[in-house]
Write an enzyme that holds these catalytic residues in place. Structure first.
Site, PDB file in Angstrom:
ATOM      1  N   ASP A 117      -5.582  17.120  61.338  1.00 14.07           N
ATOM      2  CA  ASP A 117      -6.429  17.706  62.373  1.00 14.07           C
ATOM      3  C   ASP A 117      -6.762  16.640  63.416  1.00 14.07           C
ATOM      4  O   ASP A 117      -7.126  15.520  63.082  1.00 14.07           O
ATOM      5  CB  ASP A 117      -7.707  18.264  61.740  1.00 14.07           C
ATOM      6  CG  ASP A 117      -8.524  19.075  62.724  1.00 14.07           C
ATOM      7  OD1 ASP A 117      -7.978  19.411  63.789  1.00 14.07           O
ATOM      8  OD2 ASP A 117      -9.693  19.381  62.428  1.00 14.07           O
ATOM      9  N   HIS A 152     -15.282  17.819  59.469  1.00 16.25           N
ATOM     10  CA  HIS A 152     -15.086  18.957  58.578  1.00 16.25           C
ATOM     11  C   HIS A 152     -16.316  19.085  57.686  1.00 16.25           C
ATOM     12  O   HIS A 152     -16.582  18.205  56.860  1.00 16.25           O
ATOM     13  CB  HIS A 152     -13.834  18.762  57.718  1.00 16.25           C
ATOM     14  CG  HIS A 152     -12.571  18.796  58.518  1.00 16.25           C
ATOM     15  ND1 HIS A 152     -11.342  18.509  57.998  1.00 16.25           N
ATOM     16  CD2 HIS A 152     -12.347  19.087  59.817  1.00 16.25           C
ATOM     17  CE1 HIS A 152     -10.418  18.618  58.926  1.00 16.25           C
ATOM     18  NE2 HIS A 152     -11.008  18.960  60.045  1.00 16.25           N
ATOM     19  N   SER A 162     -13.062  13.249  59.016  1.00 13.02           N
ATOM     20  CA  SER A 162     -13.076  14.196  57.898  1.00 13.02           C
ATOM     21  C   SER A 162     -13.502  13.430  56.656  1.00 13.02           C
ATOM     22  O   SER A 162     -14.505  12.721  56.673  1.00 13.02           O
ATOM     23  CB  SER A 162     -11.691  14.842  57.747  1.00 13.02           C
ATOM     24  OG  SER A 162     -11.671  15.752  56.673  1.00 13.02           O
TER      25      SER A 162
END
Length: 918
Positions: A175, A83, A56
């Site tokens: 995540d 992301h 990310s």
């Protein structure tokens, strides 16, 4: 060196790659045929391990470091999930391509994975894997709640199973943690970037804190460790075959070492699972022989702790197997709660609870069911046990990462959790229902008098011999009509006499009244003194033969006891005694065990009235002389309805007893000739009044039902208002999550733009140094002849300052004597033919002024470029040469004159006509 031209070409190049063309040769077609043999398919899969990489914020730097150290011929395929801003065109493939010699492509739908390639997720898509083919899915979750890394890791684990490999690099949030759990459950490999080396350490730290990481190292060292693991890991799968004696002996030694270290015996653990877990650890430590691993365990006791954790496979989730939980809430819990008296306690045992998700799920399901059924004054006591003390400690804290939003609905998050900085914590209402305790299922005493026993996804790791001992123990622990809740891959096997299925597909069973058990119950030896494991040890004798008293009671009950039924508060029949066929009959249509629905037509009204009264006033109500049939000679029926308070197991239930009324002997007065008197008018009047009263009661009942429906409608409106308020609160929470997600996306875009900026800065520096090294003054003008850029040397010709960018060239003072500069520039823009002149300056310098069109990479004219080459030196040389030439000409003339003077007078000059002066 990366030039400006290359940089511009990169920006113009489309980022989304075209789908790869498949070879049409017969060999290629045979290779890609969908109906290839299973053996060939397995070989192809083993030849191309798939590595999922999640990153990310700050992930671009970590991905670059990772891919720079992956060999071009590693034989592995890498799938990058990051992301990304769904509205931003991704530049990640281009940026990663510069870090690796492998081909980097952006994923298109149904692209087949090939070795030695890097696949990058496109923006605004979720990624899934099926049989080595990547599929793009449109995200369902709102923008702020998407967890693409978790989604792909789960898909990777389901598709590749024990061959799945997950890598977590720098990023914000958590995540990827739940996806790594799925990989660990399938005995896959998990690599995590060392949090200290990550630009944003939240994602790596979440994976490490969850105890999921097999290898933790900086991003640039992970490829080497991964390749080493792939080189040394034994071929998984041979554990399904009978083990050799040497391997069997080594495994037994490992079990002995584990028992000495932890106190827990894994002898009855499924041998294939034990072998697979040992092989994983051998691969991580680069050990080829199991004997070497036994020695390693002896020399490194901490490895025993790690292996112990691996064998426990503490992978769980909230409301795992959603259909099974829906069935439990809809059709299993309501009958259990209905049978429970006010103030009662429902007892449950969750075996192998791990970190507590399943126990808390059961508590939430109980609260939701009681609220839906409007059942009050009931409580739930859950005993949650596990072998892992660390998991129990974590479960007691009740703190879970933010990624549980993918498993728990927003309504449940708002209702049962308190949001904190580190994640979500279960609220006090749910936490107070659960008691966590460490327990060894096969050594410690079980909990008894249970209404629910949940043992999900634990039996699959135990040997069949142990399972055969556990099912009778579960039967013993449950109350009558208690519920056994198993995992999706488990079944009761041959113990159908102990449990009856309530929902076979969902693996929910009910305790059966087995009478004298055909299978004896073996209790753990810890709490049964004097137990022996010898085969010839005498078993406990069966139940003693029935006594004379019990036989007499059975005879009296069968021949003389009146027909009766036992019902709950709603009138559902729980037990039938005697022959009730004269009073009850099954209703037509769907099976309905309600006593009102089954009552015969003449009894239904009086039975309904009696049940309503017994709920308002406890005690006994008797209704006599009910005419169950209008046919001549039909007998009347008496009904006795009694609410039960003792024993406590029957508290709240109602007993209904049927009996035939005795027919009184009718005496006829003398003089009537043996004929009964005719009914009087008063009797008929009373019958009419009774009929009218019944009709009024029926009308009143209908009005009451209408009022109840209106009240129900008002209650639903209030609930709807409350849900709207909750929805507003959830929207605010979602907005906050979206802002956080947007921040992560901005961090990713910022990293990409920073990389582009660094490259642009390098190209700009190169161009600047190139122009300065040529020592040629250069001025860039746009189509309107406004200054766009100039070099340092140009300041010596035109009085440039930094603020002159954007000003017309005619507004600037110049030392050049070049009044036609503007005209020449316009002519160049018109004809696209360059102009070149030698121009002098006011201070005596000379320059070659060259005016050329400014041509962009897309062949568009966007101004002119003027270069000033200093030719003062050459002009000076030229002037010197001219001066020298003049001197030489003058000197030659002088010399010629001198020669003329030296000639004799009167003598004609030679070469002048041959005549003398007269």
């Amino acid at each position: 060196m990366f030039s400006e031209k290359d940089f511009t070409r990169t920006l113009k190049k489309p980022i989304s790659p075209k789908p790869e063309k498949r070879r049409s040769t017969p060999a290629a077609a045979a290779k890609s045929a969908p109906h290839s043999s299973p053996q060939g398919k397995r070989t192809a899969e083993h030849a191309c391990p798939i590595v999922g990489i999640g990153a990310s914020a700050g992930g671009l730097e970590a991905l670059t470091q990772f891919l720079e150290h992956v060999p071009a011929n590693s034989g592995m395929a890498f799938v990058v999930v990051q992301h990304l801003d769904p509205t931003h065109k991704g530049m990640l493939p281009d940026l990663l391509q510069r870090a690796t010699a492998m081909k980097v492509v952006q994923v298109t739908d149904r692209i087949r994975i090939r070795p030695d390639r890097v696949y990058v997720i496109p923006p605004n898509y979720d990624l899934s894997l099926l049989h080595g083919t990547l599929h793009l899915l449109t995200p369902v979750a709102p923008r702020g709640l998407r967890l693409p890394i978790d989604s792909f890791f789960r898909s990777l684990a389901e598709d590749q199973r024990e061959r799945s490999i997950g890598v977590v690099l720098s990023g914000m949030g958590s995540d990827g943690t739940l996806g790594l759990k799925a990989i660990k459950e399938q005995a896959g490999l998990v690599l995590v970037q060392e949090p200290a080396s990550a630009k944003f350490d939240a994602m790596p730290r979440s994976a490490v804190d969850a105890g999921l990481a097999d290898i933790v190292a900086p991003a640039d060292q992970l490829p080497e460790k991964l390749i080493t693991y792939r080189r040394h890991v034994p071929k998984i799968g041979k554990a399904e075959q009978p083990l050799e004696g040497k391997t069997q002996g080594a495994l037994e030694k490992i079990v002995i070492l584990l028992r000495s270290r932890t106190g827990h015996d894994f002898t009855l653990y499924r041998r294939s699972t034990l072998h697979r877990r040992v092989e994983r650890r051998m691969g991580i430590h680069q050990l080829a022989r199991i004997d070497d691993y036994v020695r390693y365990l002896q020399e490194n006791p901490q490895e025993l702790d790690i292996l112990f954790k691996e064998l426990l496979i503490g992978v769980t989730a909230f409301f795992r197997d959603t259909p099974a939980w829906k069935e439990l809430v809809k059709n299993v819990l309501p009958p259990l709660l209905a049978d429970r008296p006010a103030g009662g306690v429902l007892r449950a045992w969750v075996v192998g609870c791990s970190t507590g998700e399943e126990a808390y799920s059961l508590a939430m399901a109980f609260v939701e069911t009681t609220k839906h059924l409007k059942v009050h004054n009931l409580s739930l006591q859950i005993y949650a046990t596990d072998l892992d003390k660390d998991a129990i400690d974590k479960a007691r804290h009740g703190l879970f990462p933010k990624t549980i939003a993918a498993e728990v609905s927003p309504a449940r998050l708002a209702r049962f959790f308190v949001k904190e900085e580190a994640g979500y914590r279960v609220n006090k209402e749910i936490r107070s229902m659960v008691v966590f305790a460490p327990q060894n299922l096969i050594m410690d005493p079980p909990f008894t008098k249970l209404d629910i026993l949940s043992c999900r996804n634990l039996l699959i790791y135990l040997t069949p011999e142990l399972q055969k001992k556990l099912f009778p123990l579960f039967h013993y622990s449950l109350n009558a009509r208690g519920v056994l809740f198993l995992g999706s891959a488990e079944s009761i096997g041959s113990f159908s006499n102990l449990f009856t299925p309530l929902a076979l597909k969902e693996r929910i069973f009910q305790r059966a009244d087995a009478g004298i058990l055909s299978t004896s119950v073996d209790f753990p030896a810890v709490f049964v003194p004097g137990r022996t494991d010898r085969p010839d040890a005498p078993r406990a004798t069966a139940n003693p033969p029935a006594s004379l008293q019990s036989l007499a009671d059975q005879l009296l009950h069968a021949r003389f006891a009146p027909p009766a039924v036992l019902v709950n508060a709603e009138g559902d029949i729980l037990y039938i005694s005697g022959r009730t066929g004269k009073y009850l009959e099954p209703a037509a249509g769907k099976a309905n065990w309600n006593v009102i629905a089954m009552a015969r037509e003449g009894l239904r009204y009086d039975l309904t009235s009696a049940l309503q009264k017994i709920h308002r006033k406890k005690g006994v109500i008797t209704v006599r002389g009910i005419k169950g049939d209008a046919s001549p000679g039909a007998r009347s029926v008496d009904i006795m309805v009694q609410s039960l308070e003792e024993p406590k197991e029957l508290f709240g239930m109602v007993l209904i007893v049927f009996s035939d009324s005795a027919i009184p002997v009718e005496i006829h007065p003398a003089g009537t000739g043996g004929k009964p008197r005719s009914r009087s008018g008063a009797q008929k009047h009373l019958q009419l009044e009774l009929l009218r009263a019944r009709e009024e009661v029926q009308a009143g009942r209908e009005e009451m039902q209408t009022s109840q429906e209106e009240l129900k409608s008002m209650n639903e409106e209030l609930q709807s208002t409350n849900e709207e308020l909750q929805s507003t609160n959830e929207e605010l929470m979602t907005s906050k999550e979206e802002m956080q997600s947007l921040n992560e996306e901005l961090q990713t875009v910022n990293a990409e733009l920073q990389a582009k900026l660094d490259e642009l800065s390098g190209a700009n520096n190169d161009m600047k140094n190139l122009l300065n090294s040529t020592d040629i003054a250069t001025v860039f003008l746009d189509n309107d002849l406004h200054v766009r850029r100039f070099t340092l040397q140009a300041k010596t010709i035109i009085k440039f300052i930094a603020s002159d960018v954007g000003r017309p060239i005619t507004d600037l003072a110049s030392d050049l004597l070049y009044p036609t500069l503007v005209a020449d520039a316009h002519e160049v823009l018109r004809t696209l033919v360059f102009s070149e002149r030698a121009i002098a300056s006011k201070d005596g310098r000379w320059f070659t002024v060259r005016v050329m069109p400014y041509r962009t990479t897309d062949n568009r004219i966007d101004g002119v470029v003027i270069t000033y080459a200093d030719i003062t030196a050459s002009k000076k040389v030229e002037a010197d040469l001219r001066t020298e030439h003049g001197h030489l000409v003058k000197q030659s003339a002088v010399q010629e004159a001198a020669l003329l003077r030296l000639q004799p007078k009167g003598k004609p000059k030679s070469g002048v006509g041959g005549k003398s002066k007269a």
